[in-house]
Design a protein around this motif. Structure first.
Motif, PDB file in Angstrom:
ATOM      1  N   ASN A 118      -6.297  51.071  22.001  1.00 19.69           N
ATOM      2  CA  ASN A 118      -7.172  52.017  22.719  1.00 19.69           C
ATOM      3  C   ASN A 118      -8.625  51.929  22.241  1.00 19.69           C
ATOM      4  O   ASN A 118      -9.325  52.943  22.139  1.00 19.69           O
ATOM      5  CB  ASN A 118      -6.680  53.465  22.553  1.00 19.69           C
ATOM      6  N   SER A 119      -9.086  50.699  21.945  1.00 19.06           N
ATOM      7  CA  SER A 119     -10.468  50.517  21.474  1.00 19.06           C
ATOM      8  C   SER A 119     -11.470  50.999  22.520  1.00 19.06           C
ATOM      9  O   SER A 119     -11.241  50.868  23.723  1.00 19.06           O
ATOM     10  CB  SER A 119     -10.741  49.046  21.171  1.00 19.06           C
ATOM     11  N   ASP A 120     -12.577  51.557  22.035  1.00 20.94           N
ATOM     12  CA  ASP A 120     -13.664  51.988  22.919  1.00 20.94           C
ATOM     13  C   ASP A 120     -14.488  50.759  23.294  1.00 20.94           C
ATOM     14  O   ASP A 120     -14.878  49.984  22.416  1.00 20.94           O
ATOM     15  CB  ASP A 120     -14.538  53.012  22.174  1.00 20.94           C
ATOM     16  N   PRO A 121     -14.777  50.537  24.588  1.00 28.79           N
ATOM     17  CA  PRO A 121     -15.522  49.328  24.977  1.00 28.79           C
ATOM     18  C   PRO A 121     -16.990  49.334  24.556  1.00 28.79           C
ATOM     19  O   PRO A 121     -17.656  48.303  24.610  1.00 28.79           O
ATOM     20  CB  PRO A 121     -15.408  49.294  26.509  1.00 28.79           C
ATOM     21  N   TYR A 122     -17.516  50.507  24.127  1.00 25.16           N
ATOM     22  CA  TYR A 122     -18.950  50.601  23.841  1.00 25.16           C
ATOM     23  C   TYR A 122     -19.269  51.010  22.401  1.00 25.16           C
ATOM     24  O   TYR A 122     -20.339  50.704  21.902  1.00 25.16           O
ATOM     25  CB  TYR A 122     -19.616  51.597  24.800  1.00 25.16           C
ATOM     26  N   ASP A 123     -18.350  51.695  21.743  1.00 25.91           N
ATOM     27  CA  ASP A 123     -18.602  52.210  20.395  1.00 25.91           C
ATOM     28  C   ASP A 123     -17.915  51.319  19.357  1.00 25.91           C
ATOM     29  O   ASP A 123     -16.682  51.304  19.258  1.00 25.91           O
ATOM     30  CB  ASP A 123     -18.083  53.652  20.298  1.00 25.91           C
ATOM     31  N   ALA A 124     -18.718  50.577  18.580  1.00 27.56           N
ATOM     32  CA  ALA A 124     -18.157  49.619  17.613  1.00 27.56           C
ATOM     33  C   ALA A 124     -17.297  50.300  16.554  1.00 27.56           C
ATOM     34  O   ALA A 124     -16.360  49.693  16.031  1.00 27.56           O
ATOM     35  CB  ALA A 124     -19.294  48.841  16.945  1.00 27.56           C
ATOM     36  N   SER A 125     -17.583  51.568  16.238  1.00 33.43           N
ATOM     37  CA  SER A 125     -16.793  52.259  15.206  1.00 33.43           C
ATOM     38  C   SER A 125     -15.397  52.620  15.695  1.00 33.43           C
ATOM     39  O   SER A 125     -14.529  52.999  14.906  1.00 33.43           O
ATOM     40  CB  SER A 125     -17.521  53.535  14.758  1.00 33.43           C
ATOM     41  N   LEU A 126     -15.167  52.500  17.005  1.00 26.53           N
ATOM     42  CA  LEU A 126     -13.846  52.815  17.562  1.00 26.53           C
ATOM     43  C   LEU A 126     -13.170  51.566  18.123  1.00 26.53           C
ATOM     44  O   LEU A 126     -12.344  51.650  19.024  1.00 26.53           O
ATOM     45  CB  LEU A 126     -13.983  53.874  18.670  1.00 26.53           C
ATOM     46  N   MET A 127     -13.541  50.397  17.570  1.00 25.23           N
ATOM     47  CA  MET A 127     -12.958  49.130  18.039  1.00 25.23           C
ATOM     48  C   MET A 127     -12.051  48.533  16.975  1.00 25.23           C
ATOM     49  O   MET A 127     -12.312  48.681  15.777  1.00 25.23           O
ATOM     50  CB  MET A 127     -14.067  48.111  18.337  1.00 25.23           C
ATOM     51  N   SER A 128     -11.030  47.830  17.429  1.00 24.82           N
ATOM     52  CA  SER A 128     -10.238  47.037  16.489  1.00 24.82           C
ATOM     53  C   SER A 128     -11.077  45.840  16.060  1.00 24.82           C
ATOM     54  O   SER A 128     -12.074  45.502  16.701  1.00 24.82           O
ATOM     55  CB  SER A 128      -8.946  46.563  17.167  1.00 24.82           C
ATOM     56  N   ASP A 129     -10.664  45.184  14.957  1.00 20.28           N
ATOM     57  CA  ASP A 129     -11.455  44.046  14.443  1.00 20.28           C
ATOM     58  C   ASP A 129     -11.592  42.945  15.487  1.00 20.28           C
ATOM     59  O   ASP A 129     -12.659  42.343  15.652  1.00 20.28           O
ATOM     60  CB  ASP A 129     -10.788  43.487  13.170  1.00 20.28           C
ATOM     61  N   GLU A 130     -10.499  42.683  16.226  1.00 19.25           N
ATOM     62  CA  GLU A 130     -10.522  41.611  17.225  1.00 19.25           C
ATOM     63  C   GLU A 130     -11.505  41.938  18.350  1.00 19.25           C
ATOM     64  O   GLU A 130     -12.297  41.087  18.777  1.00 19.25           O
ATOM     65  CB  GLU A 130      -9.114  41.413  17.807  1.00 19.25           C
ATOM     66  N   VAL A 131     -11.467  43.186  18.824  1.00 14.12           N
ATOM     67  CA  VAL A 131     -12.382  43.595  19.903  1.00 14.12           C
ATOM     68  C   VAL A 131     -13.824  43.579  19.403  1.00 14.12           C
ATOM     69  O   VAL A 131     -14.744  43.178  20.128  1.00 14.12           O
ATOM     70  CB  VAL A 131     -11.988  44.996  20.440  1.00 14.12           C
ATOM     71  N   GLN A 132     -14.012  43.963  18.148  1.00  9.56           N
ATOM     72  CA  GLN A 132     -15.377  43.957  17.593  1.00  9.56           C
ATOM     73  C   GLN A 132     -15.929  42.528  17.536  1.00  9.56           C
ATOM     74  O   GLN A 132     -17.107  42.302  17.819  1.00  9.56           O
ATOM     75  CB  GLN A 132     -15.373  44.586  16.196  1.00  9.56           C
ATOM     76  N   ASP A 133     -15.053  41.558  17.185  1.00  6.69           N
ATOM     77  CA  ASP A 133     -15.479  40.152  17.184  1.00  6.69           C
ATOM     78  C   ASP A 133     -15.927  39.730  18.584  1.00  6.69           C
ATOM     79  O   ASP A 133     -16.965  39.075  18.751  1.00  6.69           O
ATOM     80  CB  ASP A 133     -14.329  39.243  16.726  1.00  6.69           C
ATOM     81  N   ARG A 134     -15.144  40.118  19.576  1.00  9.41           N
ATOM     82  CA  ARG A 134     -15.492  39.778  20.962  1.00  9.41           C
ATOM     83  C   ARG A 134     -16.799  40.462  21.374  1.00  9.41           C
ATOM     84  O   ARG A 134     -17.635  39.890  22.066  1.00  9.41           O
ATOM     85  CB  ARG A 134     -14.357  40.193  21.901  1.00  9.41           C
TER      86      ARG A 134
END
Length: 370
Positions: A79-95
Motif C-alpha cells: 500500500n505504498s503512497d505514490p507521492y510520499d517517499a516516507s510511505l513507500m517500500s524500498d522497491e517503490v522508492q527505488d523506482r
C-alpha cells in the motif's frame, strides 16, 4: 441456422455493507479514542477492554469504512503512497528515484484482523530462502503487517496473544517498519498502522510493560439503560433487514464525519498547546508516578488531536480533561495483579493541578442539588 449464446457479463460482487460509525449508540470513550488515533496515528493505538457483545469489532470496522480512500501504488503489496517517499517500500522508492511512472489506484483504508492463532511468519511475512539462494532475488511473501500498512490492525483478545507477538506488533506500530531476517537475508517494508487491541478483563490483563506501550486505554461496559438497549437492538434489526436503506439514512452524517476527519488531519500541524498546560500535564504524570515520558507525550498528542477534531488550533483545559484518563489510567498499574484504575485517581490529581473542583465534592454538591 446456428445461434451463439453470449456469456453473461462478469460483475464484481457488491461491497459488504458495514454498520455506519455515526449510527453507533453509546460507548463514547471507545469512539473518541479511535477517532483521535486516526487523526494522529502517533498517539500510539488504543487498547479496548470490556464485556463481550459490546460492539468492539463492529465499531472498529465501522471506523475503517468511514475513512476516506487512500491512493496506493497499484502493483505494490505494501500500500505504498505514490507521492510520499516516507510511505513507500524500498522497491517503490527505488523506482520513484529513477523517475519511473508509478501506477496509482484508490482503495479503502485496509482493516486487517489478526487471528488469535496467527504465527510470527503469518504476521511478519516469510523469506523464501531457496529462491533467494538459487535465483539471487529477495523472494518475500508479505504478512499481515504488510496488508495493514496505512490502515488499521485489529487484534481481538490481545490479552490471550503470545507476549512475543504483542511485542512485534508494538515495535512495528512504533517504528513504522517491519523487518524480517533469515539466514543472513534481511527485508524490510513500511508498516504504519493504527494498532487496536481488545479484550475481556475476565480473561486477564496484558502485562503492565506491554499495556504501557498502547497510547490509550478505553473501558467499555454493557449498556444498562433499558431505553438505550432497545434503541440499539432496533437499529441492528433495521440494518440487518435492509442494509442499503439504513446506510442511505446515515449517508449525510457519514460524509460529514469523513470531511471532519480530513480537516482535522490537515489542521493538526497548526494546533498549539500552551507551555503552562504542558507543565501541568507533566506534573500530573509525575504525581501519579507514571514511569517514563510516554504518558506526557501521548496526553499532549491526544489533546491536540481533539482540538483539531473540533476545528480549533489551541488546546484548552477541557480538551486535556477529556483525554487524560484515556492516556494515563493504564500506566498507573505497577503490579500485574492490580486492576486498572477506572479514572478516579487521574481525575482527582488532574482537578487539583488544573485548579478545578474536586470530583468528590462536585458529585456531593450535585447530589445535594437534586
Amino acid at each position: 441456422m446456428s445461434s451463439t449464446v453470449s456469456a453473461p457479463p462478469v460483475s464484481t460482487p457488491p461491497r459488504r455493507a458495514v454498520f455506519p460509525f455515526t449510527a453507533i449508540v453509546g460507548q463514547e470513550e471507545m469512539k473518541l479514542a479511535l477517532l483521535l488515533n486516526v487523526i494522529d496515528p502517533k498517539v500510539g493505538g488504543v487498547m479496548i477492554m470490556g464485556d463481550r457483545g459490546t460492539g468492539k469489532s463492529t465499531t472498529i470496522r465501522a471506523l475503517a469504512d468511514v475513512l476516506p480512500e487512500i491512493e496506493v501504488v497499484a502493483d505494490d503489496p505494501f500500500n505504498s503512497d505514490p507521492y510520499d517517499a516516507s510511505l513507500m517500500s524500498d522497491e517503490v522508492q527505488d523506482r520513484f528515484n529513477r523517475q519511473e511512472a508509478l501506477p496509482a489506484a484508490r482503495k479503502k483504508v485496509p482493516m486487517v484482523d489478526l487471528p488469535l492463532g496467527a504465527t510470527e511468519d503469518r504476521v511478519c511475512g516469510t523469506i523464501d530462502i531457496e529462491k533467494a539462494l538459487a535465483e539471487g532475488v529477495k523472494a518475500f511473501e508479505p504478512g499481515l503487517l504488510a496488508k495493514a500498512n496505512r490502515g488499521i490492525l485489529y487484534v481481538d483478545e490481545v490479552n490471550l496473544l503470545d507476549d512475543h507477538l504483542v511485542d512485534v506488533l508494538l515495535d512495528s506500530a512504533a517504528s513504522g517498519w517491519n523487518t524480517v531476517e533469515r539466514e543472513g537475508i534481511s527485508i524490510r517494508h513500511p508498516a504504519k498502522f493504527v494498532l487496536v487491541g481488545s479484550g475481556n478483563p475476565e480473561e486477564g490483563e496484558l502485562r503492565p510493560q506491554l499495556l504501557d506501550r498502547f497510547g490509550m486505554h478505553a473501558e467499555i461496559r454493557t449498556v444498562k439503560d433499558p431505553a438505550l438497549r432497545v434503541q440499539i437492538v432496533e437499529q441492528r434489526s433495521e440494518f440487518d433487514q435492509d442494509p442499503q436503506a439504513f446506510l442511505t439514512d446515515y449517508a449525510d452524517a457519514q460524509t460529514e464525519l469523513q470531511q471532519k476527519l480530513i480537516q482535522a488531519q490537515q489542521l493538526l500541524k497548526s494546533v498549539t498547546i500552551d507551555h503552562d498546560l504542558r507543565v501541568n500535564i507533566s506534573q500530573a504524570c509525575a504525581e501519579l508516578d507514571v514511569d517514563g515520558l510516554r504518558g506526557d507525550i501521548v496526553t499532549n498528542r491526544a489533546a491536540k488531536a481533539i482540538a483539531a477534531l473540533e476545528g480549533r488550533t489551541e488546546v484548552t483545559v477541557n480538551d486535556i480533561q477529556r483525554v487524560i484518563v484515556l492516556c494515563l489510567r493504564h500506566r498507573l498499574r505497577k503490579d500485574p495483579l492490580e486492576s486498572i484504575d477506572s479514572g478516579y485517581k487521574v481525575n482527582k490529581v488532574f482537578s487539583r493541578i488544573f485548579g478545578l473542583p474536586d470530583p468528590d465534592e462536585a458529585a456531593h454538591l450535585n447530589g445535594a442539588v437534586r
